[in-house]
Design a protein around this motif. Structure first.
Motif, PDB file in Angstrom:
ATOM      1  N   ARG A   4       0.854   9.097   2.278  1.00  0.00           N
ATOM      2  CA  ARG A   4       0.337   7.721   2.413  1.00  0.00           C
ATOM      3  C   ARG A   4      -1.027   7.586   1.736  1.00  0.00           C
ATOM      4  NH1 ARG A   4       3.176   8.343   7.297  1.00  0.00           N
ATOM      5  NH2 ARG A   4       1.414   9.336   8.324  1.00  0.00           N
ATOM      6  N   GLU A   5      -1.831   8.643   1.794  1.00  0.00           N
ATOM      7  CA  GLU A   5      -3.132   8.603   1.125  1.00  0.00           C
ATOM      8  C   GLU A   5      -2.967   8.489  -0.392  1.00  0.00           C
ATOM      9  OE1 GLU A   5      -7.263  11.278   0.836  1.00  0.00           O
ATOM     10  OE2 GLU A   5      -5.480  12.050   1.877  1.00  0.00           O
ATOM     11  N   ILE A   6      -2.032   9.261  -0.952  1.00  0.00           N
ATOM     12  CA  ILE A   6      -1.789   9.196  -2.389  1.00  0.00           C
ATOM     13  C   ILE A   6      -1.258   7.822  -2.782  1.00  0.00           C
ATOM     14  CG2 ILE A   6      -0.380  10.112  -4.272  1.00  0.00           C
ATOM     15  CD1 ILE A   6      -0.470  12.827  -2.899  1.00  0.00           C
ATOM     16  N   SER A   7      -0.336   7.296  -1.991  1.00  0.00           N
ATOM     17  CA  SER A   7       0.203   5.963  -2.280  1.00  0.00           C
ATOM     18  C   SER A   7      -0.899   4.918  -2.243  1.00  0.00           C
ATOM     19  CB  SER A   7       1.301   5.608  -1.267  1.00  0.00           C
ATOM     20  OG  SER A   7       1.865   4.347  -1.551  1.00  0.00           O
ATOM     21  N   LYS A  43      -2.402  -4.028  -5.889  1.00  0.00           N
ATOM     22  CA  LYS A  43      -1.435  -4.626  -4.959  1.00  0.00           C
ATOM     23  C   LYS A  43      -0.987  -6.010  -5.416  1.00  0.00           C
ATOM     24  CE  LYS A  43      -3.198  -2.100  -0.939  1.00  0.00           C
ATOM     25  NZ  LYS A  43      -4.267  -1.408  -1.685  1.00  0.00           N
ATOM     26  N   GLY A  44      -1.919  -6.808  -5.954  1.00  0.00           N
ATOM     27  CA  GLY A  44      -1.548  -8.132  -6.438  1.00  0.00           C
ATOM     28  C   GLY A  44      -0.550  -8.043  -7.580  1.00  0.00           C
ATOM     29  N   SER A  45      -0.787  -7.112  -8.511  1.00  0.00           N
ATOM     30  CA  SER A  45       0.125  -6.940  -9.642  1.00  0.00           C
ATOM     31  C   SER A  45       1.489  -6.437  -9.171  1.00  0.00           C
ATOM     32  CB  SER A  45      -0.472  -5.956 -10.651  1.00  0.00           C
ATOM     33  OG  SER A  45      -1.697  -6.443 -11.175  1.00  0.00           O
ATOM     34  N   ILE A  46       1.485  -5.531  -8.181  1.00  0.00           N
ATOM     35  CA  ILE A  46       2.756  -5.015  -7.660  1.00  0.00           C
ATOM     36  C   ILE A  46       3.519  -6.125  -6.949  1.00  0.00           C
ATOM     37  CG2 ILE A  46       3.789  -3.366  -6.056  1.00  0.00           C
ATOM     38  CD1 ILE A  46       1.429  -1.505  -6.610  1.00  0.00           C
ATOM     39  N   PHE A  47       2.788  -6.998  -6.250  1.00  0.00           N
ATOM     40  CA  PHE A  47       3.435  -8.115  -5.566  1.00  0.00           C
ATOM     41  C   PHE A  47       4.095  -9.054  -6.580  1.00  0.00           C
ATOM     42  CE2 PHE A  47       3.206 -12.414  -3.664  1.00  0.00           C
ATOM     43  CZ  PHE A  47       3.993 -12.191  -2.542  1.00  0.00           C
ATOM     44  N   VAL A  48       3.378  -9.372  -7.654  1.00  0.00           N
ATOM     45  CA  VAL A  48       3.939 -10.226  -8.707  1.00  0.00           C
ATOM     46  C   VAL A  48       5.121  -9.533  -9.380  1.00  0.00           C
ATOM     47  CG1 VAL A  48       3.457 -11.348 -10.921  1.00  0.00           C
ATOM     48  CG2 VAL A  48       1.751 -11.414  -9.087  1.00  0.00           C
ATOM     49  N   PHE A  49       4.998  -8.224  -9.559  1.00  0.00           N
ATOM     50  CA  PHE A  49       6.088  -7.435 -10.127  1.00  0.00           C
ATOM     51  C   PHE A  49       7.358  -7.595  -9.292  1.00  0.00           C
ATOM     52  CE2 PHE A  49       8.342  -3.317  -9.951  1.00  0.00           C
ATOM     53  CZ  PHE A  49       8.793  -3.247 -11.264  1.00  0.00           C
ATOM     54  N   GLY A  50       7.214  -7.530  -7.978  1.00  0.00           N
ATOM     55  CA  GLY A  50       8.373  -7.720  -7.108  1.00  0.00           C
ATOM     56  C   GLY A  50       8.924  -9.136  -7.178  1.00  0.00           C
ATOM     57  N   LEU A  51       8.026 -10.123  -7.264  1.00  0.00           N
ATOM     58  CA  LEU A  51       8.469 -11.517  -7.356  1.00  0.00           C
ATOM     59  C   LEU A  51       9.234 -11.786  -8.645  1.00  0.00           C
ATOM     60  CD1 LEU A  51       5.365 -13.528  -6.040  1.00  0.00           C
ATOM     61  CD2 LEU A  51       7.506 -13.022  -4.832  1.00  0.00           C
ATOM     62  N   ARG A  61       0.831  -1.208   0.000  1.00  0.00           N
ATOM     63  CA  ARG A  61       0.000   0.000   0.000  1.00  0.00           C
ATOM     64  C   ARG A  61       0.867   1.260   0.000  1.00  0.00           C
ATOM     65  NH1 ARG A  61      -2.420  -0.642   4.752  1.00  0.00           N
ATOM     66  NH2 ARG A  61      -4.093  -1.914   3.851  1.00  0.00           N
ATOM     67  N   TYR A  62       1.985   1.220   0.731  1.00  0.00           N
ATOM     68  CA  TYR A  62       2.840   2.391   0.845  1.00  0.00           C
ATOM     69  C   TYR A  62       4.121   2.255   0.021  1.00  0.00           C
ATOM     70  CZ  TYR A  62      -0.300   3.150   4.798  1.00  0.00           C
ATOM     71  OH  TYR A  62      -1.414   3.319   5.581  1.00  0.00           O
ATOM     72  N   SER A  63       4.095   1.394  -0.986  1.00  0.00           N
ATOM     73  CA  SER A  63       5.301   1.152  -1.785  1.00  0.00           C
ATOM     74  C   SER A  63       5.686   2.336  -2.664  1.00  0.00           C
ATOM     75  CB  SER A  63       5.098  -0.093  -2.662  1.00  0.00           C
ATOM     76  OG  SER A  63       3.979   0.068  -3.534  1.00  0.00           O
ATOM     77  N   MET A  64       4.777   3.299  -2.864  1.00  0.00           N
ATOM     78  CA  MET A  64       5.068   4.443  -3.719  1.00  0.00           C
ATOM     79  C   MET A  64       5.498   5.682  -2.934  1.00  0.00           C
ATOM     80  SD  MET A  64       4.676   3.322  -6.737  1.00  0.00           S
ATOM     81  CE  MET A  64       4.568   1.539  -6.870  1.00  0.00           C
ATOM     82  N   ILE A  65       5.669   5.542  -1.629  1.00  0.00           N
ATOM     83  CA  ILE A  65       6.007   6.687  -0.775  1.00  0.00           C
ATOM     84  C   ILE A  65       7.289   7.375  -1.246  1.00  0.00           C
ATOM     85  CG2 ILE A  65       6.860   7.300   1.516  1.00  0.00           C
ATOM     86  CD1 ILE A  65       3.928   7.185   1.552  1.00  0.00           C
ATOM     87  N   ASN A  66       8.339   6.603  -1.518  1.00  0.00           N
ATOM     88  CA  ASN A  66       9.613   7.209  -1.922  1.00  0.00           C
ATOM     89  C   ASN A  66       9.460   8.041  -3.189  1.00  0.00           C
ATOM     90  OD1 ASN A  66      10.866   6.018   0.240  1.00  0.00           O
ATOM     91  ND2 ASN A  66      11.897   4.434  -0.928  1.00  0.00           N
TER      92      ASN A  66
END
Length: 243
Positions: A157-160, A168-176, A137-142
């Motif tokens: 945090r709200e924007i992220s 979130k599922g796609s971002i998780f797979v992206f990281g994997l 959820r907060y992976s875009m903070i940086n």
């Protein structure tokens, strides 16, 4: 052995008290002594009791420096690095952007990162899965702070959360998708990470730009809030895979 006496009707009676052989004065006086005794016995058992002064002189200060670095220095580098890769996407390749985290409202970004990390840690301690969800959820903070380091923590945090909503599922797979590369880099005794890190960060910046501009085009986000004069229109990535 203890001896004592008492008087009864003019006569003296001598009493002998036998102390058990297994009497432990530490346990008799309380748990504080038990812990201290056990601690020193532990150090003595492993032969490191003589290293205790060195632990207090060197190890503890080093740990404190590492904690201070992770709180006050590391976030600045992370946000500066994110700014470099976001700007690099549009042709600005100035390497000095990596150090910009120390000059662009450094104190605010440190506070935002600290609170965000504590929130993620709290969810992780509650259970692993909520911790993973919070980190996604907060992976875009940086990247958000790299665009506008003046944003409050709550708004960042709200924007992220808005950008990652439903993704979130796609971002998780992206990281994997980077796991294979990570394993290969591990086989090179870490040398490969020198080349992998720019790749993963550039990929993350590309993902952020795609999510950011989609939110702007859908009217969910005001570009001026991120310090953008006009919506950027990068070519959407064809795949979130790292291969």
């Amino acid at each position: 052995m203890l001896t004592g006496s008492f008087f009864s009707q003019g006569s003296s009676v001598k009493t002998v008290y036998q102390i058990p052989d297994n009497f432990n004065s530490y346990s008799y006086y309380g748990s504080r002594h038990d812990f201290r005794d056990a601690f020193y016995n532990f150090l003595h058992f492993f032969g490191i009791n003589h290293l205790l002064p060195l632990i207090f002189i060197f190890v503890i200060p080093i740990l404190m420096l590492m904690i201070a670095y992770s709180i006050f220095v590391s976030p600045a580098f992370e946000i500066g690095e994110s700014r470099f890769y976001v700007h690099n996407r549009f042709g600005d390749t100035r390497f000095s952007a990596i150090f910009s985290g120390f000059t662009a409202n450094w104190l605010n970004t440190v506070g935002v990162k600290l609170v965000t990390n504590l929130i993620i840690l709290g969810w992780t301690l509650l259970f692993v899965v909520p911790g993973i969800i919070a980190s996604l959820r907060y992976s875009m903070i940086n990247y958000i702070l790299s665009d506008n380091p003046n944003l409050s923590g709550a708004r960042a945090r709200e924007i992220s959360n808005q950008l990652t909503m439903g993704e979130k599922g796609s971002i998780f797979v992206f990281g994997l998708s980077f796991i294979g590369w990570i394993i290969l880099c591990g086989m090179t005794f870490g040398i490969g990470f020198i080349f992998l890190r720019p790749y993963t960060h550039a990929s993350g910046a590309e993902l952020y730009i795609f999510l950011r501009d989609r939110a702007i085009q859908n009217g969910m986000l005001d570009p001026s809030e991120l310090g953008l004069n006009a919506p950027q229109n990068p070519v959407p990535p064809t795949s979130t895979s790292a291969y």
